[in-house]
Scaffold this active site. Structure first.
Site, PDB file in Angstrom:
ATOM      1  N   HIS A  96      71.430  10.379 -79.427  1.00 38.59           N
ATOM      2  CA  HIS A  96      72.682   9.616 -79.755  1.00 38.59           C
ATOM      3  C   HIS A  96      73.512  10.471 -79.268  1.00 38.59           C
ATOM      4  O   HIS A  96      73.199  11.324 -78.490  1.00 38.59           O
ATOM      5  CB  HIS A  96      73.238  10.701 -81.324  1.00 38.59           C
ATOM      6  CG  HIS A  96      72.561  11.733 -81.757  1.00 38.59           C
ATOM      7  ND1 HIS A  96      72.046  12.498 -81.471  1.00 38.59           N
ATOM      8  CD2 HIS A  96      73.719  12.789 -81.809  1.00 38.59           C
ATOM      9  CE1 HIS A  96      72.431  13.913 -81.740  1.00 38.59           C
ATOM     10  NE2 HIS A  96      73.006  13.689 -81.576  1.00 38.59           N
ATOM     11  N   LYS A 142      71.196   7.395 -66.353  1.00 41.48           N
ATOM     12  CA  LYS A 142      71.272   6.198 -65.892  1.00 41.48           C
ATOM     13  C   LYS A 142      69.947   6.324 -65.950  1.00 41.48           C
ATOM     14  O   LYS A 142      68.731   6.957 -65.621  1.00 41.48           O
ATOM     15  CB  LYS A 142      71.665   5.764 -65.232  1.00 41.48           C
ATOM     16  CG  LYS A 142      71.636   6.625 -63.489  1.00 41.48           C
ATOM     17  CD  LYS A 142      73.020   5.984 -62.974  1.00 41.48           C
ATOM     18  CE  LYS A 142      72.258   6.519 -61.741  1.00 41.48           C
ATOM     19  NZ  LYS A 142      73.343   6.180 -60.385  1.00 41.48           N
TER      20      LYS A 142
END
Length: 172
Positions: A96, A142
């Protein structure tokens, strides 16, 4: 490829201020207690049992989660770790992120035979490909290709690889 997260806009105060509207207080209390116990547990099989049983983290056989690793306290069920991985000391795995006007959730997928070095941070919505190596202190923002060696902040691909290579072959 960018991170795969779901966005949830909020109105009024920032989402962290509204935390218990997004996740149950009792879920956070239980998760915090289990995570703190697991952070100090020296027995890897017990630690993995705690993660699987109480946090619903998918964690593969023979995966070693080192001392002081901090799993996401609010949404640990979004963490998937493959077989025979090493998650280094004091690494943080987040599923989150709370921003000013929204919060985001994203599954973290760590595939088989991944090494994550100490003090790394893995952000929500990323996949670390099979056989990849993440250098100590890296912020994984990423996706990491299979077999790659990555490091730094911002994370950079240091060396491409293939998932079929063993970790020993890539380091020689």
């Amino acid at each position: 490829m960018s991170r795969q997260t779901r966005r949830f806009p909020v109105h009024g105060a920032n989402p962290l201020w509204q935390l218990y509207r997004t996740v149950s207080f009792w879920k956070v209390v239980k998760n915090f207690a289990v995570i703190q116990l697991a952070r100090y547990t020296p027995f890897l099989s017990w630690k993995n049992w705690l993660y699987r049983t109480f946090l619903r983290i998918e964690i593969g056989e023979q995966t070693a989660v080192a001392l002081m690793v901090m799993m996401d306290v609010m949404f640990p069920e979004l963490i998937k770790i493959g077989r025979n991985c090493v998650i280094g000391y004091n690494t943080t795995i987040l599923a989150h992120e709370y921003l000013v006007e929204e919060y985001r959730l994203g599954e973290v997928r760590i595939e088989d035979r991944v090494l994550v070095g100490a003090n790394s941070t893995i952000l929500p919505g990323v996949t670390i490909g099979e056989g990849a190596i993440v250098a100590a202190g890296t912020v994984v923002h990423k996706n990491v290709p299979p077999g790659a060696f990555v490091g730094g902040n911002p994370m950079q691909i240091i060396r491409e690889g293939t998932a079929s290579q063993s970790n020993e072959e890539r380091t020689t």
